[in-house]
Design an enzyme around this catalytic site. Structure first.
Site, PDB file in Angstrom:
ATOM      1  CE  LYS A  54      23.487   4.553  -0.220  1.00 41.94           C
ATOM      2  NZ  LYS A  54      24.859   4.036  -0.471  1.00 41.94           N
ATOM      3  CD  GLN A  98      27.698   4.315   2.104  1.00 42.79           C
ATOM      4  OE1 GLN A  98      26.910   3.509   1.617  1.00 42.79           O
ATOM      5  NE2 GLN A  98      27.731   5.558   1.709  1.00 42.79           N
ATOM      6  CG  ASP A 121      27.636  -0.300  -3.992  1.00 42.64           C
ATOM      7  OD1 ASP A 121      26.956   0.697  -4.308  1.00 42.64           O
ATOM      8  OD2 ASP A 121      28.218  -0.425  -2.894  1.00 42.64           O
TER       9      ASP A 121
END
Ligand code: L34
Length: 298
Positions: A54, A98, A121
């Site tokens: 990412k 994450q 997200d």
């Protein structure tokens, strides 16, 4: 059907990244560089790989990124304090914590602490609620949104299609169902969610025009579960040991690819299918967050 039925997630993700790069350049031309903060707690090896990919995507697209790595013993309070700091940081338009987090930290509390405007997200309850309401002002979670883009850009009709989703998790299964049954273009499907308590799971799968495997069981979907011509999307990221591989392990999807590919109309490879789309949609959400933050000011 031979190799011709693959859905090339890398190529489609590349198209999206080109579009995102242009939007990022337009923002920079107005003096705003989109910024994304990654937060990683502990040393989960897969998380290191994913966050690394990412970061690389951000660098390629002209998005500023910074990664905060916290030790595994970090308390929930310490993580929430860092999020408050990132919520207030005007260089940062998107925040990604994450998963998985260490067990002593409650994911629901963490995701509810990220500002909904920076929740690229799509895990904050406000954004989850907007998805359920069909309010397009929220952020969609990257993996299911990426799968929907994959279907749309591959000209796979979803309207009226029987979509069967294996898995009911908050990151893929549940939001995937909500997206596909939406009254909207690229949706309007008839959705079934199957899970570990589902009876006659094979029969459900065999009815599917679109079968999405996201339950995290290696090679769960076998040839006898797939209707000839069906579209099969493999979300699984199962690492299995393989002494012949350089790293000692190998990535296996939720689909028995070799057996299912000849029956499927279209199928995603894994790797090279859903994974790159997740990253592309994260980049898209981040640029959108920056655009919305900038529009709100002017
Ligand atoms: N907060 N946590 C948060 N958001 C997410 O959206 C994720 N996820 C999942 C894990 N935790 C998260 C991801 O980003 C899984 N995931 C993810 C992202 C990208 C890829 C796989 C999983 C990916 O690009 N995979 C490559 C193969 C990489 C390899 O060899 O391991 C692929 O081609 O599929």
């Amino acid at each position: 059907m031979a190799a011709g039925n693959l859905i090339d997630g890398r190529a489609i993700a590349g198209q999206i990244q080109n579009e995102v790069a242009q939007r990022a350049a337009a923002l920079r031309a107005r003096g705003v560089q989109p910024g994304l903060a990654f937060v990683r707690v502990g040393e989960d090896p897969a998380s290191k790989v994913y966050v690394g990919m990412k970061e690389k995507a951000c660098a390629q697209l002209g998005i500023f990124s910074e990664t905060r790595v916290l030790p595994p013993a970090t308390t929930e309070g310490e993580l929430l304090a860092l999020l408050a700091q990132l919520n207030a940081d005007t260089r940062i338009h998107g925040i990604l914590v994450q998963a998985p987090l260490p067990r002593h930290i409650r994911e629901t509390v963490v995701y509810a602490t990220v500002s909904p405007q920076k929740d690229v997200d799509g895990f904050h309850p406000v954004n989850v609620g907007k998805l359920m309401l069909g309010d397009p002002s929220g952020f969609l979670p990257c993996t299911p949104a990426g799968i929907d883009e994959l279907l749309v850009r591959s000209q796979i009709p979803t309207e009226g299609a029987e979509a069967v989703i294996l898995g009911r998790g908050n990151i893929v299964g549940k939001p995937m169902a909500a997206i596909l049954c939406q009254k909207a273009k690229g949706a309007n499907a008839t959705v079934t969610i199957c899970h570990s308590q589902t009876r006659n799971i094979k029969e459900h799968c065999r009815r599917a025009d679109i079968l999405i495997a996201a339950m995290g069981v290696a090679k769960f979907v076998t040839a006898d579960m797939v209707k000839p011509g069906a579209v099969v999307i493999d979300v699984g990221v199962n690492r299995v040991s393989d002494p012949t591989a350089k790293s000692g392990s190998r990535l296996v999807g939720d689909v028995d690819f070799e057996a299912v590919q000849p029956i499927a109309g279209r199928i995603t490879p894994n790797p090279g299918g859903v994974g790159p789309m997740t990253i592309a949609l994260l980049m898209q959400n981040t640029v959108r967050a920056a655009e919305m933050a900038t529009a709100a000011k002017s």
